[in-house]
Write an enzyme that holds these catalytic residues in place. Structure first.
Site, PDB file in Angstrom:
ATOM      1  CG  PHE A   1     -33.036  52.813 -15.023  1.00 51.30           C
ATOM      2  CD1 PHE A   1     -32.929  51.439 -14.902  1.00 51.30           C
ATOM      3  CD2 PHE A   1     -34.186  53.436 -14.566  1.00 51.30           C
ATOM      4  CE1 PHE A   1     -33.957  50.703 -14.324  1.00 51.30           C
ATOM      5  CE2 PHE A   1     -35.217  52.704 -13.985  1.00 51.30           C
ATOM      6  CZ  PHE A   1     -35.101  51.337 -13.869  1.00 51.30           C
ATOM      7  CG  ASP A   2     -36.651  51.497 -17.968  1.00 52.86           C
ATOM      8  OD1 ASP A   2     -36.450  52.022 -16.862  1.00 52.86           O
ATOM      9  OD2 ASP A   2     -37.285  50.430 -18.112  1.00 52.86           O
TER      10      ASP A   2
ATOM     11  CG  HIS B   1     -41.359  46.578 -20.967  1.00 52.56           C
ATOM     12  ND1 HIS B   1     -41.155  47.839 -21.454  1.00 52.56           N
ATOM     13  CD2 HIS B   1     -40.928  46.592 -19.697  1.00 52.56           C
ATOM     14  CE1 HIS B   1     -40.606  48.582 -20.502  1.00 52.56           C
ATOM     15  NE2 HIS B   1     -40.467  47.850 -19.428  1.00 52.56           N
TER      16      HIS B   1
ATOM     17  CG  ASP C   1     -29.102  56.241 -12.102  1.00 55.88           C
ATOM     18  OD1 ASP C   1     -29.467  55.954 -10.940  1.00 55.88           O
ATOM     19  OD2 ASP C   1     -29.771  55.960 -13.111  1.00 55.88           O
TER      20      ASP C   1
ATOM     21  CE  LYS D   1     -34.204  50.031  -8.514  1.00 56.06           C
ATOM     22  NZ  LYS D   1     -34.376  51.260  -9.257  1.00 56.06           N
TER      23      LYS D   1
ATOM     24  CB  ALA E   1     -30.253  52.586  -8.274  1.00 60.54           C
TER      25      ALA E   1
ATOM     26  CE1 TYR F   1     -46.521  70.097   4.413  1.00 57.31           C
ATOM     27  CE2 TYR F   1     -44.800  71.757   4.567  1.00 57.31           C
ATOM     28  CZ  TYR F   1     -45.708  71.043   3.814  1.00 57.31           C
ATOM     29  OH  TYR F   1     -45.804  71.264   2.465  1.00 57.31           O
TER      30      TYR F   1
HETATM   31  C1  LIG Z   1     -34.694  51.962 -10.322  1.00 55.69           C
HETATM   32  C2  LIG Z   1     -33.736  52.824 -11.014  1.00 55.69           C
HETATM   33  C3  LIG Z   1     -34.040  54.153 -11.339  1.00 55.69           C
HETATM   34  C4  LIG Z   1     -35.402  54.761 -11.086  1.00 55.69           C
HETATM   35  O1  LIG Z   1     -35.715  54.742  -9.742  1.00 55.69           O
HETATM   36  P1  LIG Z   1     -37.225  54.567  -9.219  1.00 55.69           P
HETATM   37  O2  LIG Z   1     -37.044  54.631  -7.734  1.00 55.69           O
HETATM   38  O3  LIG Z   1     -37.738  53.275  -9.706  1.00 55.69           O
HETATM   39  O4  LIG Z   1     -37.995  55.732  -9.738  1.00 55.69           O
HETATM   40  C5  LIG Z   1     -33.067  54.911 -11.971  1.00 55.69           C
HETATM   41  N1  LIG Z   1     -31.868  54.387 -12.264  1.00 55.69           N
HETATM   42  C6  LIG Z   1     -31.534  53.117 -11.972  1.00 55.69           C
HETATM   43  C7  LIG Z   1     -30.186  52.596 -12.325  1.00 55.69           C
HETATM   44  C8  LIG Z   1     -32.458  52.286 -11.345  1.00 55.69           C
HETATM   45  O5  LIG Z   1     -32.141  51.015 -11.085  1.00 55.69           O
END
Ligand SMILES: *Cc1c(COP(=O)(O)O)cnc(C)c1O
Length: 455
Positions: free
Chosen positions: A122-123, A446, A211, A254, A213, A70
């Site tokens: 990002f969205d 979407h 950010d 990613k 990813a 844990y």
């Molecule tokens: C995928 C992504 C996110 C969100 O990450 P999740 O793991 O899907 O929650 C944030 N910013 C970027 C640029 C992304 O490609």
């Protein structure tokens, strides 16, 4: 050197092969929305590169070593050591996805009424900013707007606009740079732009975050395109990029090549202490954050594999190859080609369809009907402004289709198949029908909308 995928296949999964009739039925039942299709009617799935990669044998082996204690598990220490080496950040929290890291950071740092500045949010990032009662402002560079220009760093932030915003009346809480710029066609950000944006932010006393990813894919493109970085390894570029920032939110679905995971990394110990409360309250104890020991091990291993030059070279070449196939078929894509996806210019291929008939969506649907290929629209259906009846009030600036490439999943022959289907469509583009909306949910349109073809 001949180029090929730098791995061989040890475990296989059959691909569903369907008939045209089966696909027509499936699509009709799905309200023509590809998000409503089940995996067993999809032949080549290019909907997303998120959590869809193939694990390596070493990742699977690492998973077996997962310590499911844990608190204070060995797997947490392995995860933290790998992330600390890569990023240089002293405070590292695992979380279940990238968006969880956003929620924790914004929940701690943002006060209602403040503004967040980015090259492009990002969205989910935008949604998490707005859920805090704040404003998300995008400041993409000018080159970003020209789909056909071969400018090398169209993901850059507009530095003059950044300086102006930071000197203006808004209370800016954070500058967040998305690498690569996913909203902007997967275009990279240069190291020069990162450093300049960090310097401007620091001068105005505003924290500067990444950010990150697709940090490894951004690093690869820097080694290929930025003067002065020709002889750097992608790993060296990535290490340098993280050290420019005050912290990072990262979706590990990613560039850690795993199916689930995220992280929040911070330099400031006071901010870390406050964020830790939200991690524990919403994700899990600070040494697991909603992930299993097995996940933490596979992430640590994936983060080592993803900056391998041969892996990145092959991945970039795969996407470039698909771009060449599309071009031969007579289908333009956003230039220059990035790494994680190819963005097709559906507006140009289907000039007989006005934005109100959603040409990007029509091309995505046709790829499914003719070849069982699933992909996503990035055009007026996703980004346009609609009235209550579903009529288009303001179209998106472009009508694109995103073919996202899962990591280590498809081979060159799969891409050639995609190229063949695309060529068949491009031979007679005028027979592609448009669509109208029949059901419009108020939020996250979407994902949940339904449509019908228009003759
Ligand atoms: C995928 C992504 C996110 C969100 O990450 P999740 O793991 O899907 O929650 C944030 N910013 C970027 C640029 C992304 O490609």
């Amino acid at each position: 050197m001949p180029t090929f995928e730098p791995y061989r296949i040890k475990v296989v999964e059959p691909i569903p092969i369907t008939t045209r009739e089966r696909r027509e039925r499936a699509l009709e039942e799905a309200g023509y929305n590809p998000f409503n299709l089940d995996a067993d009617v999809v032949t080549i799935d290019l909907l997303s590169d998120s959590g869809t990669g193939a694990l390596s044998a070493e990742q699977q082996a690492a998973g077996l070593r997962g310590d499911e204690t844990y608190a204070g598990a060995r797997s947490f220490h392995r995860f933290r050591d790998v992330v600390a080496d890569l990023t240089g950040f002293p405070h590292i929290y695992p979380v279940h996805q990238g968006r969880a890291a956003e929620r924790v950071l914004f929940g701690t740092l943002l006060k209602p009424g403040q503004t967040v500045l980015s090259n492009t949010h990002f969205d989910t990032t935008r949604a998490n900013v707005e859920l805090r009662g704040c404003t998300a402002k995008d400041l993409p560079c000018a080159a970003y707007r020209d789909l056909d220009s071969d400018a090398p760093f169209k993901g850059d932030i507009d530095l003059e606009a950044l300086e102006a915003e930071l000197s203006g009346p808004d209370d800016v809480a954070l500058v967040l740079m998305t690498i690569t710029n996913n909203g902007g066609g997967g275009q990279p950000v240069s190291m020069a732009n990162l450093r300049a944006a960090a310097e401007i932010s620091r001068r105005h006393g505003v924290p500067f975050f990444l950010d990150a990813a697709r940090f490894a894919e951004n690093a690869w493109l820097v080694t290929q395109r930025e003067p002065g970085y020709e002889n750097h390894t992608p790993r060296q570029v990535a290490e340098e990029a993280f050290r420019i920032a005050d912290g990072a939110v990262v979706s590990l679905k990613k560039d850690a090549i795993v199916h689930i995971g995220g992280l929040l990394a911070l330099r400031d110990p006071e901010l870390a202490k406050r964020c830790e409360l939200l991690v524990i309250a919403g994700e899990g104890f600070r040494t697991y954050g909603g992930l299993s020991g097995r996940d933490l091990e596979m992430i640590a291993q994936g983060l080592l594999e993803v900056t391998e030059p041969e892996y990145l070279r092959a991945r970039a070449e795969q996407t470039a190859y698909l771009a060449d196939l599309a071009a031969e078929a007579g289908v333009d894509s956003v230039r220059p080609t990035g790494v994680h996806a190819l963005y097709l210019n559906a507006g140009r291929l289907l000039p007989h369809l006005p934005p109100s008939r959603f040409p990007g969506f029509a091309l995505a649907t046709q790829l499914y009907l003719e070849g069982g290929i699933r992909c996503a629209e990035l055009g007026s259906l996703y980004l346009g402004e609609l009235d209550e009846a579903g009529g288009l009030v303001k179209p998106a600036p472009y009508e694109l289709v995103r073919l996202a490439i899962p990591r280590r999943v498809y081979t060159q022959s799969h891409l050639e198949y995609v190229g063949e289907i695309l060529a068949a469509i491009a031979k007679n583009p005028e027979r592609v029908r448009g669509y109208r909306l029949t059901e419009i949910p108020p939020l996250l349109r979407h994902f949940n909308c339904r449509l019908a073809p228009v003759d």
